[in-house]
Write a protein that holds these residues in place. Structure first.
Motif: not given
Length: 122
Positions: A111-116, A108-109, A81-88, A41-47
């Motif tokens: 962020v990819d899982a969060w998007i998925d 990176i994985d 998706s743009g963030i994932l592209t940039a960090i990849s 989740t954004y709150e637990d992992n991505i933020s």
């Protein structure tokens, strides 16, 4: 005295080398330990990732030539998706982020899982 020291150092080295080996396959094969329990989740992992790696430039207002802010969930979600592209991208490639060097593949994985998973907030 010198022979005793050489013997002692040799034996110490052998003990250290022997203690670093493992016959256990569990120690050698990655486990399925997942600190996120499968949910990202954004709150637990991505933020915290955004805070530590992106807000140096993508703050509000953006600095250092960053074109947009990533200070809110909405900001990040809309550009996921743009963030994932940039960090990849590899370090040195155009628009690779963050500029200081590529993030670990595990990040990176994540962020990819969060998007998925549909970019859940919490």
């Amino acid at each position: 005295m010198k022979k005793s020291l050489i013997y002692f150092l040799t034996m110490t080295f052998m003990v250290v080398v022997a203690s670093c080996s493992s016959d256990s396959e569990e120690d050698l094969v990655p486990t399925d330990d997942d600190p996120t329990n499968g949910t990202v989740t954004y709150e637990d992992n991505i933020s915290s990732l955004i805070g530590g790696s992106c807000l140096g430039c993508h703050s509000s207002p953006p600095t250092n030539g960053a074109p947009f802010s990533l200070t809110t969930f909405s900001d990040v979600e809309s550009r996921a998706s743009g963030i994932l592209t940039a960090i990849s991208r590899q370090t040195g490639e155009p628009r690779a982020m963050p500029p200081g060097g590529r993030l670990p593949q595990s990040t990176i994985d994540l962020v990819d899982a969060w998007i998925d998973q549909g970019t859940p907030e919490n």
